[in-house]
Design a protein around this motif. Structure first.
Motif, short mmCIF file in Angstrom:
data_model
loop_
_atom_site.label_atom_id
_atom_site.label_comp_id
_atom_site.label_asym_id
_atom_site.label_seq_id
_atom_site.Cartn_x
_atom_site.Cartn_y
_atom_site.Cartn_z
N ARG A 141 0.85 -1.20 0.00
CA ARG A 141 0.00 0.00 0.00
C ARG A 141 0.88 1.25 0.00
N HIS A 142 1.88 1.25 0.88
CA HIS A 142 2.79 2.41 0.93
C HIS A 142 3.48 2.61 -0.41
N ALA A 143 3.95 1.51 -0.97
CA ALA A 143 4.66 1.62 -2.25
C ALA A 143 3.73 2.16 -3.33
N LEU A 144 2.51 1.65 -3.36
CA LEU A 144 1.55 2.11 -4.39
C LEU A 144 1.25 3.59 -4.22
N GLN A 145 1.08 4.01 -2.97
CA GLN A 145 0.79 5.43 -2.73
C GLN A 145 1.92 6.31 -3.25
N SER A 146 3.15 5.89 -2.96
CA SER A 146 4.29 6.69 -3.44
C SER A 146 4.31 6.74 -4.95
N VAL A 147 4.07 5.58 -5.57
CA VAL A 147 4.17 5.50 -7.02
C VAL A 147 3.08 6.31 -7.70
N LEU A 148 1.91 6.37 -7.05
CA LEU A 148 0.81 7.13 -7.65
C LEU A 148 1.12 8.62 -7.75
N ASP A 149 2.08 9.07 -6.98
CA ASP A 149 2.49 10.48 -7.08
C ASP A 149 3.28 10.74 -8.36
N GLN A 150 3.67 9.67 -9.05
CA GLN A 150 4.37 9.85 -10.35
C GLN A 150 3.31 9.68 -11.44
N PRO A 151 2.85 10.76 -12.06
CA PRO A 151 1.71 10.65 -12.98
C PRO A 151 1.95 9.67 -14.12
N ASP A 152 3.20 9.55 -14.61
CA ASP A 152 3.41 8.64 -15.74
C ASP A 152 3.33 7.16 -15.34
N ALA A 153 3.14 6.91 -14.05
CA ALA A 153 2.94 5.51 -13.64
C ALA A 153 1.62 4.98 -14.20
N LEU A 154 0.75 5.89 -14.60
CA LEU A 154 -0.53 5.46 -15.17
C LEU A 154 -0.52 5.51 -16.71
N SER A 155 0.64 5.77 -17.27
CA SER A 155 0.75 5.78 -18.73
C SER A 155 1.23 4.41 -19.22
N TYR A 156 1.38 4.30 -20.55
CA TYR A 156 2.06 3.12 -21.09
C TYR A 156 3.53 3.17 -20.67
N GLY A 157 4.19 2.04 -20.72
CA GLY A 157 5.62 2.01 -20.39
C GLY A 157 6.35 1.11 -21.36
N PRO A 158 7.66 0.86 -21.14
CA PRO A 158 8.43 0.03 -22.08
C PRO A 158 7.92 -1.42 -22.12
N ILE A 159 7.96 -2.01 -23.32
CA ILE A 159 7.49 -3.40 -23.48
C ILE A 159 8.32 -4.34 -22.61
N GLN A 160 9.61 -4.07 -22.57
CA GLN A 160 10.50 -4.97 -21.81
C GLN A 160 10.24 -4.91 -20.30
N GLY A 161 9.55 -3.86 -19.87
CA GLY A 161 9.26 -3.71 -18.44
C GLY A 161 9.94 -2.48 -17.89
N GLU A 162 9.44 -1.98 -16.76
CA GLU A 162 10.00 -0.78 -16.12
C GLU A 162 11.46 -1.06 -15.75
N LYS A 163 12.32 -0.09 -16.06
CA LYS A 163 13.75 -0.29 -15.78
C LYS A 163 13.98 -0.48 -14.28
N SER A 164 13.23 0.30 -13.47
CA SER A 164 13.44 0.20 -12.02
C SER A 164 13.19 -1.23 -11.53
N LEU A 165 12.19 -1.87 -12.11
CA LEU A 165 11.89 -3.25 -11.68
C LEU A 165 12.95 -4.21 -12.21
N ARG A 166 13.36 -4.02 -13.46
CA ARG A 166 14.37 -4.94 -14.01
C ARG A 166 15.67 -4.84 -13.20
N GLU A 167 15.99 -3.63 -12.76
CA GLU A 167 17.21 -3.49 -11.95
C GLU A 167 17.09 -4.25 -10.63
N GLN A 168 15.93 -4.12 -10.01
CA GLN A 168 15.74 -4.83 -8.73
C GLN A 168 15.76 -6.34 -8.93
N ILE A 169 15.13 -6.78 -10.01
CA ILE A 169 15.08 -8.24 -10.26
C ILE A 169 16.49 -8.76 -10.54
N SER A 170 17.28 -7.98 -11.27
CA SER A 170 18.67 -8.40 -11.54
C SER A 170 19.40 -8.67 -10.23
#
Ligand SMILES: Cc1ncc(COP(=O)(O)O)c(C=O)c1O
Length: 500
Positions: A141-170
């Motif tokens: 919930r906290h993470a979602l609230q923070s992310v919602l403050d970034q308006p482009d989080a509700l836009s389309y994004g890269p097909i390969q996936g969000e870079k921030s997530l790929r970095e964490q998964i790496s």
């Protein structure tokens, strides 16, 4: 053999013959290897035409209940044991050849599993799901609230996936021994989409795909919808059998093997280390790409989980898939694929044609959750929890279901149970359901319909007390079925020896 046939029934005589013999087989009156009367003899005994008896036998053969041999006769089929009992000597591989290509015919069994999730009062061991009580709702919930403050989080994004997530998964995959960079990752909507994307991008319709058996049914469905044929390779206690795999490579020239080498669904078994290396060598020799599904890999109960094939792969032979469905929360629908940059391009094109992208909002929230370091503590908690539950299940199986054998996985969410030889899993599961306990029928995990006598028990979402209660009820079902069988045999004036 005494059959009671009704010539006025709407049911054709050949079907009556098949049904009654089938009942004798399923109840154990006719046991494996028992010879049926010849067509001529049964026809003469009951005033039937030979064609009627022949058709009845053919029906039984189609159901996999009998086998016919020219010149020798018709025999009750042996129940094939894909997984030797846990008490079997280690390394005792079963001598089985790979089956012929076939499409999946067990869709109704999967539907049955899904239906069970909709019955609120059922004590269900049917779904391999994590405990909803472990979902990290507050942190997300906290993470979602923070992310919602970034308006482009509700836009389309890269097909390969969000870079921030790929970095964490790496970073996370390093703990599984897999060195990646964000470029070699593709975010997917759960492991199921990862498999779909791999089948779309790396194999043609009509192609043969190899998979171990028992098999995760999700691959069968996907392959069937693409007109791909799954040829299954038997497993033993040490994982997929490499001799049979090599035979299938020679026979079918496949390009893809789909495998769950770690905490396999449904058996919970893991491919042993020497076979991992040998599998990679074999794949290289036959130009076979391996789709490694590691969806349970993070749920090891021991400090040292088996090393993924991808971590041993130096030649881009392995396309690795995992997800957060079992280790965190399936409703996030987020997972990842790891492949070479060239493969990732092809996989991303296939992913794009499925659903364009995964939700940027959820990806960013998950990335933040991971960056804040919550996942390590979560994993620690759930591994301990599931180990306790596995222990509770194993103890309860020992106590309430003597006569069954079962696997003792060191990770994951399921145990694979082999019922005593004469018990029919369909009857067992039906009676268990009648008493409020849901279990997954082993047949759902086989391509061959004659594979009977197994259950998958998934324990992730139940407390030890519920597990104990569930197994107590299953023990009663087992007892009742064995009692009924003894009665049937006694009424027929029989021991367990063959009738004919
Ligand atoms: C072996 C295996 N692969 C893939 C999946 C699907 O996982 P996801 O929810 O990540 O799509 C499952 C789910 O049960 C599974 O057992």
């Amino acid at each position: 053999m005494n059959l009671s046939l009704d010539r006025h029934s709407d049911l054709p005589l050949y079907r009556q013959v098949a049904e009654q013999i089938s009942n004798l087989i399923r109840s154990g009156v006719l046991s494996a290897g028992c010879r049926l009367p010849t067509v001529r003899q049964l026809a003469a005994d009951h005033g039937l035409t030979r064609l009627t008896v022949q058709s009845g036998y053919a029906e039984l053969q189609m159901q996999g209940l009998v086998e016919s041999f020219v010149g020798r006769g018709t025999f009750v089929a042996k129940r094939e044991k894909m997984i030797p009992p846990v008490a079997a000597a280690p390394g005792s591989a079963l001598e089985q050849s790979p089956v012929e290509p076939t499409t999946w015919h067990n869709q109704s069994l999967l539907a049955e599993l899904v239906l069970m999730t909709e019955q609120p009062d059922l004590l269900s061991f049917a779904q391999a799901i994590p405990d909803p009580a472990t979902y990290p709702t507050r942190e997300l919930r906290h993470a979602l609230q923070s992310v919602l403050d970034q308006p482009d989080a509700l836009s389309y994004g890269p097909i390969q996936g969000e870079k921030s997530l790929r970095e964490q998964i790496s970073r996370l995959l390093l703990e599984r021994g897999i060195a990646t960079s964000p470029d070699t990752l593709l975010v997917c909507s759960g492991a199921q989409q990862g498999i779909d994307v791999a089948l779309r991008a790396l194999a043609q319709p009509g192609e043969v795909i190899l998979a171990e058996e028992p098999v995760y049914p999700g691959i069968l469905e996907l392959a069937a919808t693409r007109g791909q044929r799954v040829v299954t390779i038997p497993m033993d206690q040490e994982g997929i059998q490499l001799t049979a795999l090599e035979a299938a490579c020679i026979a079918h020239h496949p390009r893809l093997l789909y495998t769950v080498p770690t905490f396999h669904n449904p058996t919970g078994l893991s491919l042993v280390a020497p076979r991992r290396e040998a599998l990679l060598s074999l794949a290289r020799a036959y130009d076979l790409s391996i789709v490694e599904d590691d969806v349970y890999g993070m749920l090891s109960y021991e400090d040292q989980a088996p090393i993924p094939l991808k971590a041993l792969d130096r030649t881009d032979t392995v396309i690795y898939i995992t997800s957060f469905s079992k280790s965190l929360a399936p409703g996030l629908r987020l997972g990842t694929m790891v492949a070479s940059p060239e493969q990732v391009r092809r996989l991303a094109a296939a992913k794009q044609s499925c659903d364009l992208i995964c939700s940027p909002l959820l990806q960013r929230a998950l990335a933040l959750y991971l960056r804040r370091g919550h996942f390590a503590a979560h994993l620690q908690r759930v591994r301990t929890l599931y180990r306790e539950r596995r222990d509770a299940l194993v103890m309860a199986l020992d106590r309430y279901l003597p006569g069954c054998s079962y696997t003792r996985p060191s990770g994951g969410l399921s145990v694979w149970v082999t019922l005593p030889e004469h018990l029919d899993e369909s009857d067992f599961c039906r009676d268990a359901l009648g008493r409020g306990v849901g279990v997954a029928r082993g047949q759902a995990f086989f391509v061959r319909s004659q594979q009977r006598g197994y259950l998958r028990l998934s324990f992730g979402s139940h407390t030890p007390t519920q597990i104990q209660e569930g197994m107590r009820i299953l023990g009663e079902v087992l007892y009742e079925q064995q009692r009924r069988r003894v009665l049937v045999l006694a009424r027929a004036g029989l021991t367990t020896r063959p009738l004919v």
